[in-house]
Design an enzyme around this catalytic site. Structure first.
Site, PDB file in Angstrom:
ATOM      1  N   GLU A  71       3.965   2.265   0.067  1.00  0.00           N
ATOM      2  CA  GLU A  71       2.673   2.940   0.016  1.00  0.00           C
ATOM      3  C   GLU A  71       1.792   2.629   1.221  1.00  0.00           C
ATOM      4  O   GLU A  71       0.615   3.020   1.245  1.00  0.00           O
ATOM      5  CB  GLU A  71       1.928   2.538  -1.267  1.00  0.00           C
ATOM      6  CG  GLU A  71       2.674   2.796  -2.553  1.00  0.00           C
ATOM      7  CD  GLU A  71       2.799   4.263  -2.905  1.00  0.00           C
ATOM      8  OE1 GLU A  71       2.390   5.110  -2.095  1.00  0.00           O
ATOM      9  OE2 GLU A  71       3.309   4.559  -3.996  1.00  0.00           O
ATOM     10  N   HIS A  90      -4.131  -0.531  -4.352  1.00  0.00           N
ATOM     11  CA  HIS A  90      -3.479   0.564  -5.079  1.00  0.00           C
ATOM     12  C   HIS A  90      -2.843  -0.025  -6.324  1.00  0.00           C
ATOM     13  O   HIS A  90      -2.079  -0.991  -6.250  1.00  0.00           O
ATOM     14  CB  HIS A  90      -2.421   1.238  -4.213  1.00  0.00           C
ATOM     15  CG  HIS A  90      -1.523   2.170  -4.973  1.00  0.00           C
ATOM     16  ND1 HIS A  90      -2.014   3.159  -5.795  1.00  0.00           N
ATOM     17  CD2 HIS A  90      -0.178   2.258  -5.060  1.00  0.00           C
ATOM     18  CE1 HIS A  90      -1.005   3.824  -6.340  1.00  0.00           C
ATOM     19  NE2 HIS A  90       0.124   3.286  -5.918  1.00  0.00           N
ATOM     20  N   HIS A  92      -1.312   0.776 -10.611  1.00  0.00           N
ATOM     21  CA  HIS A  92      -0.818   1.721 -11.608  1.00  0.00           C
ATOM     22  C   HIS A  92      -1.481   1.396 -12.947  1.00  0.00           C
ATOM     23  O   HIS A  92      -0.839   1.473 -13.997  1.00  0.00           O
ATOM     24  CB  HIS A  92       0.702   1.636 -11.734  1.00  0.00           C
ATOM     25  CG  HIS A  92       1.443   1.998 -10.492  1.00  0.00           C
ATOM     26  ND1 HIS A  92       2.788   1.744 -10.326  1.00  0.00           N
ATOM     27  CD2 HIS A  92       1.031   2.585  -9.332  1.00  0.00           C
ATOM     28  CE1 HIS A  92       3.171   2.158  -9.134  1.00  0.00           C
ATOM     29  NE2 HIS A  92       2.127   2.676  -8.515  1.00  0.00           N
ATOM     30  N   TYR A 117     -22.706   2.267 -13.230  1.00  0.00           N
ATOM     31  CA  TYR A 117     -21.868   1.319 -12.495  1.00  0.00           C
ATOM     32  C   TYR A 117     -20.693   2.007 -11.807  1.00  0.00           C
ATOM     33  O   TYR A 117     -20.228   1.559 -10.760  1.00  0.00           O
ATOM     34  CB  TYR A 117     -21.394   0.207 -13.446  1.00  0.00           C
ATOM     35  CG  TYR A 117     -22.563  -0.619 -13.901  1.00  0.00           C
ATOM     36  CD1 TYR A 117     -23.118  -1.586 -13.078  1.00  0.00           C
ATOM     37  CD2 TYR A 117     -23.155  -0.376 -15.138  1.00  0.00           C
ATOM     38  CE1 TYR A 117     -24.217  -2.311 -13.477  1.00  0.00           C
ATOM     39  CE2 TYR A 117     -24.261  -1.100 -15.547  1.00  0.00           C
ATOM     40  CZ  TYR A 117     -24.789  -2.073 -14.704  1.00  0.00           C
ATOM     41  OH  TYR A 117     -25.893  -2.781 -15.099  1.00  0.00           O
ATOM     42  N   HIS A 157      -0.047   9.420 -10.762  1.00  0.00           N
ATOM     43  CA  HIS A 157       0.421   8.204 -10.083  1.00  0.00           C
ATOM     44  C   HIS A 157      -0.508   7.017 -10.303  1.00  0.00           C
ATOM     45  O   HIS A 157      -0.090   5.988 -10.828  1.00  0.00           O
ATOM     46  CB  HIS A 157       0.582   8.517  -8.587  1.00  0.00           C
ATOM     47  CG  HIS A 157       1.181   7.426  -7.778  1.00  0.00           C
ATOM     48  ND1 HIS A 157       1.678   7.630  -6.513  1.00  0.00           N
ATOM     49  CD2 HIS A 157       1.345   6.097  -8.013  1.00  0.00           C
ATOM     50  CE1 HIS A 157       2.139   6.491  -6.025  1.00  0.00           C
ATOM     51  NE2 HIS A 157       1.937   5.541  -6.919  1.00  0.00           N
TER      52      HIS A 157
END
Length: 212
Positions: A71, A90, A92, A117, A157
């Site tokens: 990635e 990043h 999941h 927030y 994703h």
């Protein structure tokens, strides 16, 4: 060991402890000048080796260390589009990934301004169309979007978040996950959202972006 390497390992351990990086999913990076330090492919975020990070140029050229996460194009795209970005995360994480499987709320943000927030710590979060993990075309699209943002959802994703420091990027990733969880919990129930005026005032005060 540099402070940046230590900060990255500590962030990974914290995110893993919160349950936001199941298995060996997720990747973290930090920018040091013209170089990017990023977790290697297949890294368990709970056990990042600070001395075992991959080193890249801003164009993605691999300079040192193990093979980087596939990635890495997303990370370098964030650094190139935003000179203030110093860290990229990043994940999941469950709820943000679920939200990434649903239609975007608007052109500029996959999620609405549900809480102050979310606007203060994350701001508008566009939904990028699906692409296979590691596809450089998705990273190019992220880099070229013509409006400001610090976070995005990758369709089907998961989330990718940047920040001016590891701690701010981590806070934003956690807040994005919590906002997605709240939206999913509400389901089809009507919800009172912040108005564009309210969200815009918060974004201006806290240095994020909100175009509604």
């Amino acid at each position: 060991m540099s402070a940046a390497r230590h900060d990255l390992a500590a962030a990974g351990a914290h995110l893993a402890a919160l349950g936001l990086s199941p298995g060996s999913s997720g990747n973290l990076s930090i920018r040091e000048g013209s170089r990017v330090l990023i977790t290697p492919t297949g890294t368990d975020l709970a056990a990042i080796d600070p001395d075992g990070l991959a080193v890249l140029d801003l164009d993605g050229t691999h300079r040192d260390g193990p093979r980087p996460s596939k990635e890495f194009p997303l990370h370098t795209a964030f650094y190139r589009r935003d000179p203030a970005a110093r860290a990229v995360i990043h994940l999941h994480s469950r709820h943000a990934t679920a939200a990434a499987c649903r239609p975007a709320w608007s052109q500029h943000s996959a999620l609405p301004p549900l809480t102050p927030y979310f606007v203060m710590r994350v701001g508008q979060t566009p939904l990028l169309p699906y692409a296979p993990p590691g596809d450089p075309r998705q990273a190019a699209e992220l880099e070229q979007l013509p409006f400001p943002f610090r976070a995005a959802l990758l369709q089907n994703h998961g989330p990718v978040v940047s920040g001016p420091s590891v701690s701010t990027a981590m806070d934003a990733a956690i807040e994005l996950e919590e906002t997605a969880a709240l939206i999913l919990a509400l389901g089809p129930l009507p919800a009172r959202l912040l108005t564009n005026t309210e969200a815009g005032a918060l974004a201006e005060k806290y240095g994020t972006s909100w175009n509604g």
